[in-house]
Design an enzyme around this catalytic site. Structure first.
Site, short mmCIF file in Angstrom:
data_model
loop_
_atom_site.label_atom_id
_atom_site.label_comp_id
_atom_site.label_asym_id
_atom_site.label_seq_id
_atom_site.Cartn_x
_atom_site.Cartn_y
_atom_site.Cartn_z
N MET A 45 52.24 43.86 41.94
CA MET A 45 52.23 42.43 42.32
C MET A 45 52.95 41.61 41.27
O MET A 45 52.48 41.48 40.13
CB MET A 45 50.80 41.93 42.52
CG MET A 45 50.17 42.40 43.82
SD MET A 45 48.58 41.62 44.13
CE MET A 45 47.60 42.33 42.84
N CYS A 128 59.73 44.01 49.81
CA CYS A 128 59.76 42.61 49.39
C CYS A 128 60.44 41.75 50.46
O CYS A 128 61.57 42.02 50.86
CB CYS A 128 60.50 42.46 48.06
SG CYS A 128 60.51 40.74 47.53
N ARG A 254 45.69 42.21 46.47
CA ARG A 254 45.00 40.95 46.23
C ARG A 254 43.51 41.10 46.04
O ARG A 254 42.89 40.31 45.32
CB ARG A 254 45.32 39.98 47.39
CG ARG A 254 46.77 39.53 47.37
CD ARG A 254 47.17 38.86 48.66
NE ARG A 254 47.18 39.80 49.78
CZ ARG A 254 47.54 39.50 51.01
NH1 ARG A 254 47.89 38.27 51.29
NH2 ARG A 254 47.54 40.41 51.97
C1 LIG Z 1 51.55 37.72 44.35
C2 LIG Z 1 52.06 38.98 44.97
C3 LIG Z 1 53.11 39.66 44.39
C4 LIG Z 1 53.58 40.86 44.95
N1 LIG Z 1 54.59 41.55 44.33
C5 LIG Z 1 54.98 42.75 44.83
C6 LIG Z 1 55.95 43.55 44.13
O1 LIG Z 1 56.43 43.21 43.05
N2 LIG Z 1 56.29 44.73 44.72
C7 LIG Z 1 55.77 45.17 45.91
O2 LIG Z 1 56.11 46.26 46.40
N3 LIG Z 1 54.85 44.44 46.57
C8 LIG Z 1 54.44 43.25 46.05
N4 LIG Z 1 53.46 42.54 46.69
C9 LIG Z 1 52.83 43.11 47.91
C10 LIG Z 1 51.59 43.92 47.54
O3 LIG Z 1 51.92 45.04 46.75
C11 LIG Z 1 50.86 44.41 48.80
O4 LIG Z 1 51.71 45.25 49.53
C12 LIG Z 1 50.41 43.26 49.71
O5 LIG Z 1 49.86 42.19 48.97
C13 LIG Z 1 49.38 43.74 50.74
O6 LIG Z 1 48.27 44.33 50.08
P1 LIG Z 1 46.90 43.52 49.77
O7 LIG Z 1 46.47 42.89 51.05
O8 LIG Z 1 45.94 44.57 49.28
O9 LIG Z 1 47.24 42.49 48.76
C14 LIG Z 1 52.99 41.36 46.15
C15 LIG Z 1 51.94 40.66 46.73
C16 LIG Z 1 51.46 39.48 46.17
C17 LIG Z 1 50.30 38.80 46.82
#
Ligand SMILES: Cc1cc2nc3c(=O)[nH]c(=O)nc-3n(C[C@H](O)[C@H](O)[C@H](O)COP(=O)(O)O)c2cc1C
Length: 364
Positions: A45, A128, A254
């Site tokens: 993230m 992304c 998250r």
């Molecule tokens: C603030 C933020 C930054 C993120 N940065 C990345 C990143 O650098 N690379 C990536 O593959 N996914 C990134 N994601 C996506 C997360 O890795 C993940 O796939 C997405 O949030 C869904 O999972 P979750 O519901 O458990 O958060 C980001 C998500 C958030 C909320």
């Protein structure tokens, strides 16, 4: 949930319906010869998963941690800020460094640099959704060009000894077109050692339901390990993801912000069928203070204090007086002042809890 709403999950709400844990989830999982500490992996993230945060989740059961995405272009130019993003330490291993880019030769070169820094796994970002990234054909734009993604993976695999993995979404703007399966097969054929699927299209960004059917179709299309990702906050969410997709592991993003215990609590549930009580206020205070110290050491005073604000907001989310605390913290300039504010806030909450008042977080 949008990124700006990141914070601890309302995990306690689901307490009444903790399902029996799925069998087999405590067995070891290896990705290209790298043994994970558990089948629950920390998501990359941007702006969150720096070393101090990774250290906290790794110590609480995350099977592998990930850096935020790193630009291959900045890396081959040895940009100092980019190199700093990749600083890892032995205690957090196994650690995955995620790269973005779409030029096979540059990605191969960048992967070799990453491996020198001690990363165990190198991950390719194919998820992304941000325009700045997709207009360079990188991130989720690669979903539209499986051949190119395959070339990028091949170049990375050729340049390193360790495993190369891929993190993808279910598609660009539509599902049910078999785009995800075709893509997954292309990167598997090119040598990827595992795939994580965030169950949303690029179009869906971070909102709406997670498409478990599409994740399941990817799982069945390949023979390498597949991790399921998207809005896993509770044992019920974990159970649904595992049962309906057959994935080998879960990736949590998250749900771990302000809540690094999500890993250890879910692992306890896998082991015993019960979800342990949320961490005590004293434990929350200790972790918030350790996090602050880590940010100060890693980023320095001013950037450390600024970065701390969003994490402190998450650590105190749902607590009585939390909004006033956050407002106060957002005006403080030095770490010493922030530490004092955190101590005062939690001590006050602990005193109230001791006399029967409630200042517990809604979430754990
Ligand atoms: C603030 C933020 C930054 C993120 N940065 C990345 C990143 O650098 N690379 C990536 O593959 N996914 C990134 N994601 C996506 C997360 O890795 C993940 O796939 C997405 O949030 C869904 O999972 P979750 O519901 O458990 O958060 C980001 C998500 C958030 C909320």
């Amino acid at each position: 949930m949008r990124p700006e709403e990141a914070g601890p999950p309302e995990i306690e709400e689901a307490l009444a319906e903790v399902p029996p844990p799925p069998p087999g989830f405590l067995e070891a999982l290896e990705i290209g010869g790298i043994r994970l500490k558990s089948r629950l992996v920390m998501a990359p993230m941007a702006g969150y998963t720096n070393l101090p945060f990774r250290r906290l989740v790794s110590a609480r059961g995350a099977g592998m941690v990930a850096t935020e995405m790193v630009s291959s272009q900045a890396l081959v130019r040895r940009h100092p800020k980019t190199l700093a993003l990749m600083r890892t330490e032995a205690g957090e291993r196994p650690v995955s460094v995620q790269l973005f880019g779409a030029d096979p030769a540059m990605m191969g070169e960048a992967a070799a640099i990453v491996e020198e820094t001690g990363a165990d796994v190198i991950d390719l970002n194919c998820g992304c959704p941000v325009k700045k990234i997709t207009k360079t054909e990188a991130g989720s734009a690669l979903l539209c060009d499986p051949d190119r993604a395959g070339e990028v993976v091949s170049a990375m695999v050729r340049s390193v000894r360790g495993p190369v993995t891929v993190k993808m979404r279910t598609g660009w703007d539509t599902v049910g077109t078999r785009q995800a399966e075709r893509f997954a097969k292309a990167v598997e054929g090119a040598g990827a050692a595992a795939i994580t699927v965030h169950g949303r299209t690029r179009h869906a960004m971070f909102g709406g339901a997670v498409d478990l059917e599409a994740i399941g179709r990817v799982k069945r299309a390949v023979s390498i390990p597949v991790l399921g990702n998207g809005s896993i906050l509770t044992p019920g969410d974990a159970m649904r993801m595992i049962e309906r997709t057959g994935v080998d592991g879960l990736m949590i993003g998250r749900g771990a912000i302000g809540n690094p215990w999500i890993f250890s609590r879910l692992i306890h549930w896998f082991r015993t069928g019960e979800l342990p009580s949320p961490p005590s206020l004293a434990e929350r205070r200790a972790v918030a203070l350790a996090h602050l110290q880590g940010l100060q050491d890693e980023l320095g005073q001013r950037p450390g204090v600024l970065h701390a604000r969003k994490h402190l907001a998450a650590y105190t989310k749902g607590m009585r007086g939390g909004a006033a605390f956050r407002e106060r913290v957002n005006r403080l300039d030095t770490l010493a002042e922030v530490v004092r504010a955190v101590e005062t806030f939690f001590h006050e909450a602990e005193r109230e809890a001791a006399v029967g008042g409630e200042r517990r977080p809604d979430a754990a």
